[in-house]
Design a protein around this motif. Sequence first.
Motif, mmCIF file in Angstrom:
data_model
loop_
_atom_site.group_PDB
_atom_site.id
_atom_site.type_symbol
_atom_site.label_atom_id
_atom_site.label_comp_id
_atom_site.label_asym_id
_atom_site.label_seq_id
_atom_site.Cartn_x
_atom_site.Cartn_y
_atom_site.Cartn_z
ATOM 1 N N ALA A 144 32.738 57.759 65.541
ATOM 2 C CA ALA A 144 33.802 58.415 66.298
ATOM 3 C C ALA A 144 33.214 59.555 67.121
ATOM 4 O O ALA A 144 32.552 60.439 66.602
ATOM 5 N N ALA A 145 33.491 59.525 68.423
ATOM 6 C CA ALA A 145 32.848 60.476 69.324
ATOM 7 C C ALA A 145 33.228 61.907 69.002
ATOM 8 O O ALA A 145 32.447 62.823 69.183
ATOM 9 N N ALA A 146 34.433 62.124 68.521
ATOM 10 C CA ALA A 146 34.904 63.483 68.314
ATOM 11 C C ALA A 146 34.177 64.192 67.186
ATOM 12 O O ALA A 146 34.192 65.407 67.105
ATOM 13 N N ALA A 147 33.532 63.428 66.285
ATOM 14 C CA ALA A 147 32.956 64.032 65.091
ATOM 15 C C ALA A 147 31.549 64.567 65.315
ATOM 16 O O ALA A 147 31.060 65.332 64.512
ATOM 17 N N CYS A 148 30.859 64.165 66.365
ATOM 18 C CA CYS A 148 29.477 64.580 66.590
ATOM 19 C C CYS A 148 29.314 65.057 68.029
ATOM 20 O O CYS A 148 29.897 64.487 68.952
ATOM 21 N N ASP A 149 28.512 66.063 68.202
ATOM 22 C CA ASP A 149 28.269 66.635 69.523
ATOM 23 C C ASP A 149 26.824 66.363 69.910
ATOM 24 O O ASP A 149 25.895 66.855 69.280
ATOM 25 N N PHE A 150 26.651 65.561 70.988
ATOM 26 C CA PHE A 150 25.304 65.181 71.403
ATOM 27 C C PHE A 150 24.879 65.842 72.705
ATOM 28 O O PHE A 150 23.844 65.503 73.257
ATOM 29 N N GLY A 151 25.684 66.762 73.190
ATOM 30 C CA GLY A 151 25.302 67.468 74.397
ATOM 31 C C GLY A 151 25.645 66.690 75.662
ATOM 32 O O GLY A 151 26.132 65.564 75.625
ATOM 33 N N LEU A 160 22.199 58.381 64.875
ATOM 34 C CA LEU A 160 22.826 58.224 66.175
ATOM 35 C C LEU A 160 22.343 59.277 67.160
ATOM 36 O O LEU A 160 22.171 60.446 66.817
ATOM 37 N N ALA A 161 22.135 58.836 68.407
ATOM 38 C CA ALA A 161 21.632 59.734 69.447
ATOM 39 C C ALA A 161 22.685 60.090 70.473
ATOM 40 O O ALA A 161 22.507 61.041 71.236
ATOM 41 N N SER A 162 23.779 59.334 70.520
ATOM 42 C CA SER A 162 24.828 59.621 71.494
ATOM 43 C C SER A 162 26.105 58.904 71.102
ATOM 44 O O SER A 162 26.136 58.116 70.151
ATOM 45 N N ASP A 163 27.151 59.176 71.853
ATOM 46 C CA ASP A 163 28.433 58.535 71.599
ATOM 47 C C ASP A 163 28.335 57.034 71.858
ATOM 48 O O ASP A 163 27.590 56.596 72.738
ATOM 49 N N PRO A 164 29.108 56.254 71.122
ATOM 50 C CA PRO A 164 29.078 54.803 71.337
ATOM 51 C C PRO A 164 29.853 54.406 72.586
ATOM 52 O O PRO A 164 30.646 55.189 73.121
ATOM 53 N N VAL A 165 29.597 53.205 73.031
ATOM 54 C CA VAL A 165 30.361 52.606 74.111
ATOM 55 C C VAL A 165 31.137 51.446 73.504
ATOM 56 O O VAL A 165 30.552 50.500 72.980
ATOM 57 N N ILE A 166 32.455 51.542 73.526
ATOM 58 C CA ILE A 166 33.297 50.488 72.962
ATOM 59 C C ILE A 166 34.136 49.894 74.085
ATOM 60 O O ILE A 166 34.959 50.586 74.688
ATOM 61 N N LYS A 167 33.873 48.638 74.386
ATOM 62 C CA LYS A 167 34.610 47.909 75.401
ATOM 63 C C LYS A 167 35.314 46.731 74.737
ATOM 64 O O LYS A 167 35.087 46.412 73.579
ATOM 65 N N ALA A 168 36.174 46.076 75.505
ATOM 66 C CA ALA A 168 36.867 44.904 74.970
ATOM 67 C C ALA A 168 35.904 43.760 74.705
ATOM 68 O O ALA A 168 36.197 42.857 73.915
ATOM 69 N N SER A 169 34.728 43.775 75.328
ATOM 70 C CA SER A 169 33.792 42.663 75.200
ATOM 71 C C SER A 169 32.540 42.986 74.399
ATOM 72 O O SER A 169 31.754 42.088 74.083
ATOM 73 N N TYR A 170 32.324 44.261 74.072
ATOM 74 C CA TYR A 170 31.131 44.578 73.283
ATOM 75 C C TYR A 170 31.248 45.967 72.686
ATOM 76 O O TYR A 170 32.069 46.796 73.088
ATOM 77 N N ILE A 171 30.381 46.195 71.695
ATOM 78 C CA ILE A 171 30.193 47.521 71.101
ATOM 79 C C ILE A 171 28.721 47.869 71.225
ATOM 80 O O ILE A 171 27.862 47.037 70.957
ATOM 81 N N GLU A 172 28.460 49.083 71.645
ATOM 82 C CA GLU A 172 27.070 49.482 71.877
ATOM 83 C C GLU A 172 26.800 50.820 71.191
ATOM 84 O O GLU A 172 27.620 51.741 71.252
ATOM 85 N N SER A 173 25.669 50.922 70.519
ATOM 86 C CA SER A 173 25.294 52.184 69.877
ATOM 87 C C SER A 173 23.911 52.609 70.322
ATOM 88 O O SER A 173 23.080 51.796 70.726
ATOM 89 N N HIS A 174 23.672 53.896 70.233
ATOM 90 C CA HIS A 174 22.412 54.483 70.694
ATOM 91 C C HIS A 174 21.795 55.270 69.543
ATOM 92 O O HIS A 174 22.465 56.090 68.923
ATOM 93 N N HIS A 175 20.524 55.012 69.282
ATOM 94 C CA HIS A 175 19.835 55.616 68.139
ATOM 95 C C HIS A 175 18.593 56.357 68.620
ATOM 96 O O HIS A 175 18.008 56.034 69.655
ATOM 97 N N LYS A 176 18.189 57.336 67.843
ATOM 98 C CA LYS A 176 17.064 58.182 68.251
ATOM 99 C C LYS A 176 15.757 57.402 68.338
ATOM 100 O O LYS A 176 14.968 57.605 69.255
#
Length: 505
Positions: free
Chosen positions: A21-28, A243-259
């Motif tokens: 959840a984007a609201a829970a972490c601050d990545f700048g 996790l390195a940044s907020d996720p990208v959640i679309k209707a067609s995919y989920i994407e996560s970013h890691h350090k």
Amino acid sequence: MCWAGRMMLGTFSILLVLVHAAAACDFGPFPYRATGIVCRMTKPAALLLNQETAQVIQAAFRNAKFPNITGERSMRLLGRVAYGLTNIQVDGLSLERSKVELKEDNAIHIAIHNVTALFKGTLTYGYAGAWFLQLFHSVDFEIESSIDLQLSIKLMCQKDQVVPDASDCYLTFHKLTLHLQGDKQPGWLKQLFTDFISFTLKLVLKREVCKEINAVAQMLTNFILDLAANFVRDKDIIVDISLASDPVIKASYIESHHKGLVLYRNSSSVLRDSVFSPSLLTESRMLYFWFSEHSLSSLASAAFLDGQLVLNLTGEKLQELFEVEDTEVQRKAVQMIFQGTSYNDSVAKVWSLSQPQISLQPEGTVVRSLVAVEVSILPAGEEPLVALYMEKEITVTIQATYAEKKLILQPVDSSIDIKVFKCPADPSEKDPSIQSFLQNMILVAGIPEVTSSIGSALTSLMNKKRLDLFDIINPEIITRKGYVIVQLDFGFPSHLLLNFLEKGL
């Protein structure tokens, strides 16, 4: 390190590794700059994983601990009527279909339709009549139910790790029928207690089933996170997949970013200039992994510091290396180096003298390193004798493929520059043909042998991490300037989920 129609709770347990959840972490303001590894799971992958829905739902119902249900009610003429339902258990369960939607509000919405469950237990009841008549009975009961289940799974981040919240859970009852002692015929007693307990029973079922689903979500998430953490660990070498940044959640995919930072003992790599952009990945395959040049180069450096970039060749392997061509120069070189000693009594050691420099290019992975080769003769009962020692700068371009559960590293272009050459049998180094043969031997046979051995070692390591249990379909490894993309379709190993559900619940 990442991943709609029908869907299972097991699906979101794996997806939870990818998102938060984007609201829970601050990545700048510039989170992509610290991204070393990216995982994208597309809609077809979610559809495939959803085939295991029934198993997870059954586990949630089966492991729910239903409390005793008690109550009482005053009835005209009958006086006070009390009841209690005890030993409530699920005897049978089936579900018709399920549907999932990936929402951009950082939630996975799952609708499971027509969950048919049969509950069994014991009903104890009694009443004190207006004329002091008392009657108490205990009978077995069955409750037939038909339920729709709505889940909205929030994905939160705590300490850069994924934490699921499946508390947004609703049960809609289309059917709730009470049968006493197996009697399916309606009667005043059944009607009386059905009216009494139906509302309370619905509340209890909702509370306990939803609580168990949330617990299963937590357990599955921890299970998958442990698998992922173990997969990117080899002794003292650890890849940071927080996790390195907020996720990208679309209707067609989920994407996560890691350090993707490499930790080795007390040191860590630093990444501040990642070239990642979401536009680098498409949606045509089920699963994508994006790796930065920095992450792969740091892994190679850690392997060097850990002393893993060493290869020993003996026997047939050594013979294949030195007899790659049948020429007079080759025979002369073999005689000069081995002095008639059997290959079985000799060993060639190849190791890296400096940290390999890795550059990712469209042509492949370019590796530059200073490498040493030492050939030793092992006389029986005596100390080893060094017959040949070389140091050479090697530049090799490698293309990687994965087929039949094996990682294959294929050199497509290479060059060497011999810096040091020592051969006790020819201390004057007057015969340049010997060096020419050795240089050609290294290019034609030595580099392919080393890369093949590294590929086999990496395959063995990945299989120890249970990668071979997955059915990986048509994988592609694509290198570009500064990054590499692995894209594939896959089959989910159902028995992993079954084993977890059997052991963990």
